[in-house]
Design an enzyme around this catalytic site. Structure first.
Site, PDB file in Angstrom:
ATOM      1  N   CYS A   1       0.854  -1.181   0.000  1.00 39.68           N
ATOM      2  CA  CYS A   1       0.000   0.000   0.000  1.00 39.68           C
ATOM      3  C   CYS A   1       0.893   1.235   0.000  1.00 39.68           C
ATOM      4  O   CYS A   1       1.983   1.218   0.597  1.00 39.68           O
ATOM      5  CB  CYS A   1      -0.904  -0.004   1.237  1.00 39.68           C
ATOM      6  N   ILE A   2       0.448   2.304  -0.660  1.00 40.80           N
ATOM      7  CA  ILE A   2       1.249   3.517  -0.741  1.00 40.80           C
ATOM      8  C   ILE A   2       0.323   4.729  -0.662  1.00 40.80           C
ATOM      9  O   ILE A   2      -0.774   4.713  -1.225  1.00 40.80           O
ATOM     10  CB  ILE A   2       2.084   3.542  -2.041  1.00 40.80           C
ATOM     11  N   LEU A   3       0.747   5.736   0.079  1.00 41.59           N
ATOM     12  CA  LEU A   3      -0.055   6.946   0.230  1.00 41.59           C
ATOM     13  C   LEU A   3       0.852   8.155   0.391  1.00 41.59           C
ATOM     14  O   LEU A   3       1.812   8.124   1.164  1.00 41.59           O
ATOM     15  CB  LEU A   3      -0.952   6.853   1.470  1.00 41.59           C
ATOM     16  N   THR A   4       0.554   9.208  -0.340  1.00 46.75           N
ATOM     17  CA  THR A   4       1.101  10.530  -0.075  1.00 46.75           C
ATOM     18  C   THR A   4      -0.038  11.375   0.459  1.00 46.75           C
ATOM     19  O   THR A   4      -1.100  11.448  -0.174  1.00 46.75           O
ATOM     20  CB  THR A   4       1.666  11.182  -1.352  1.00 46.75           C
TER      21      THR A   4
ATOM     22  N   ARG B   1       1.858  15.962  -5.596  1.00 49.23           N
ATOM     23  CA  ARG B   1       2.398  16.653  -6.769  1.00 49.23           C
ATOM     24  C   ARG B   1       3.805  17.197  -6.513  1.00 49.23           C
ATOM     25  O   ARG B   1       4.215  18.197  -7.110  1.00 49.23           O
ATOM     26  CB  ARG B   1       1.460  17.772  -7.242  1.00 49.23           C
TER      27      ARG B   1
ATOM     28  N   GLY C   1       6.412  14.704  -6.194  1.00 51.22           N
ATOM     29  CA  GLY C   1       7.286  13.598  -6.552  1.00 51.22           C
ATOM     30  C   GLY C   1       7.525  12.584  -5.456  1.00 51.22           C
ATOM     31  O   GLY C   1       8.381  11.701  -5.614  1.00 51.22           O
TER      32      GLY C   1
ATOM     33  N   LYS D   1       6.897   8.771  -6.551  1.00 57.48           N
ATOM     34  CA  LYS D   1       8.027   8.187  -7.278  1.00 57.48           C
ATOM     35  C   LYS D   1       9.182   7.895  -6.326  1.00 57.48           C
ATOM     36  O   LYS D   1       9.865   6.864  -6.454  1.00 57.48           O
ATOM     37  CB  LYS D   1       8.476   9.136  -8.376  1.00 57.48           C
TER      38      LYS D   1
ATOM     39  N   GLU E   1       1.930  -5.089  -5.166  1.00 54.75           N
ATOM     40  CA  GLU E   1       0.865  -6.054  -4.918  1.00 54.75           C
ATOM     41  C   GLU E   1      -0.258  -5.862  -5.930  1.00 54.75           C
ATOM     42  O   GLU E   1      -0.606  -4.754  -6.302  1.00 54.75           O
ATOM     43  CB  GLU E   1       0.337  -5.882  -3.490  1.00 54.75           C
TER      44      GLU E   1
END
Length: 400
Positions: free
Chosen positions: A255-258, A264, A266, A269, A289
């Site tokens: 899982c990934i969250l900003t 916006r 980066g 990345k 995943e």
């Protein structure tokens, strides 16, 4: 648009009508839920704008509606333009977890159709939430939730948070080991078996911005990586990603969250880059995943394409898919699907060849990159399988 009377028959759940949105335009919406304020004797309505993502759903008063424009179907009311819709799509840079099957999706949307927290305050930022998150009942219908940005304790009142930070929280960074520091960027590895409450709270926070995230309290199979910007006040969390301790499919990111206030810039990345640096240390091919959401697939395809084109622009002579995989630690399947999606695989003389067009180089290699750099030499991390006690944190440095 006429001004509605303060006394009115309550709107029916399921009715569709025009509602004034934040841009002062009227958009067709559906009433999802309603509630009656006993103190003011006014009704409030939870609406879903038919042209927008669910994260735009909100509670509104009767004064926001055009009561003369009710519709049983979409009608010919205000319709979102392609550019406006793109604006809302691009504003959603939190990469959601995988898509659900239709039955599960309907059950999920029914159980989470009404946001229970409208706003959060964390550090110097306040931001609107996007989705329902299963906080304890005592926080139900809490308008704003106040978070300690260092240990992710949360409170229903600002003064409670201020007292906690002043008297109890001595930490100025996430728990765990600092495994990466370059400039103002730092990455902390958090073991969920040691810091269970922090990881659970991180998942609750993430669910406010990820529609289909299903991991809330079963955190122990995962390791968490908090991404922070550092200054003389401490380490301020901007996002995180998680990965399984042991993955039979070699998933290097679950899982990934900003956080919206940091999007916006980066950081997505940056986190993907860190996840692949961990894969390189493990000497395993990495992949996120599955299944990927549409937005997640776009983010990864952009990352895969950029890294591969950087290699191809410098490489002289032929290069195979396997050689690209060995150099990047991308799975061959991800390389092939990305090349096919970008129409870079051409069939010449009985065999497939990779054709790199100047347009692709301009789009992916020469474009301005605002993501923080990742110097692999700055990563102080040893795979858990190589650590003493098979998992004890012996590498990495304690945060300064």
């Amino acid at each position: 648009m006429g001004v509605p009377s303060t006394s009115h028959k309550p709107l029916e759940i399921g009715c569709k009508l025009l509602c004034r949105w934040r841009d002062e335009q009227y958009w067709m919406c559906e009433v999802i839920e309603r509630r009656h304020n006993l103190e003011t004797s006014e009704w409030q309505y939870y609406v879903h704008y038919l042209s927008f993502n669910r994260r735009m759903d909100e509670w509104v008063g009767i004064e926001r509606f055009d009561l003369g424009a009710q519709e049983t179907s979409g009608g010919d009311g205000k319709k979102v333009t392609r550019n406006i819709k793109r604006k809302f799509d691009e504003s959603h840079h939190a990469e959601e977890e995988g898509e659900l099957d239709p039955v599960t999706l309907r059950e999920h949307e029914e159980a989470t159709k009404v946001k229970n927290i409208n706003r959060i305050a964390i550090g110097k930022y306040e931001m609107n939430t996007w989705y329902f998150s299963p906080f304890p009942k005592e926080y139900a219908n809490c308008d704003t939730l106040y978070w300690c940005e260092y240990d992710l304790a949360y409170f229903a009142r600002r003064e409670h948070l201020e007292r906690y930070v002043r008297t109890r929280c001595k930490r100025r960074h996430p728990p765990g080991d600092e495994i990466f520091r370059q400039g103002e960027m730092a990455v902390y590895e958090i073991d969920s078996r040691v810091e269970r409450v922090f990881c659970e709270n991180l998942c609750l926070l993430a669910k406010l911005f990820l529609d289909h995230k299903t991991l809330y309290f079963d955190v122990q199979p995962f390791l968490f990586y908090a991404i922070c910007t550092c200054d003389d006040q401490g380490a301020h969390i901007v996002g995180y990603f998680s990965k399984e301790r042991v993955s039979a499919e070699d998933y290097n990111l679950a899982c990934i969250l900003t956080l919206p206030c940091y999007q916006r810039r980066g950081y997505g990345k940056f986190m993907i880059s860190i996840s692949y640096e961990l894969s390189k240390r493990e000497k395993k091919l990495g992949t996120p995943e599955r299944p990927l959401s549409d937005l997640g697939l776009v983010s990864y395809r952009s990352y895969w394409a950029t890294k591969m084109l950087e290699i191809l622009c410098k490489h002289k002579g032929t290069i195979s898919i396997q050689e690209l995989s060995d150099m990047t630690f991308f799975r061959p399947e991800d390389i092939i699907s990305t090349l096919q999606a970008l129409d870079l695989l051409k069939y010449f003389g009985g065999q497939h060849s990779i054709y790199v067009s100047p347009k692709m180089v301009e789009q992916y290699v020469n474009k301005k990159d605002n993501s923080p750099p990742v110097d692999p030499a700055r990563l102080q991390w040893t795979p858990h399988s190589e650590r003493r006690g098979n998992g004890a944190m012996t590498e990495g440095r304690k945060p300064s």
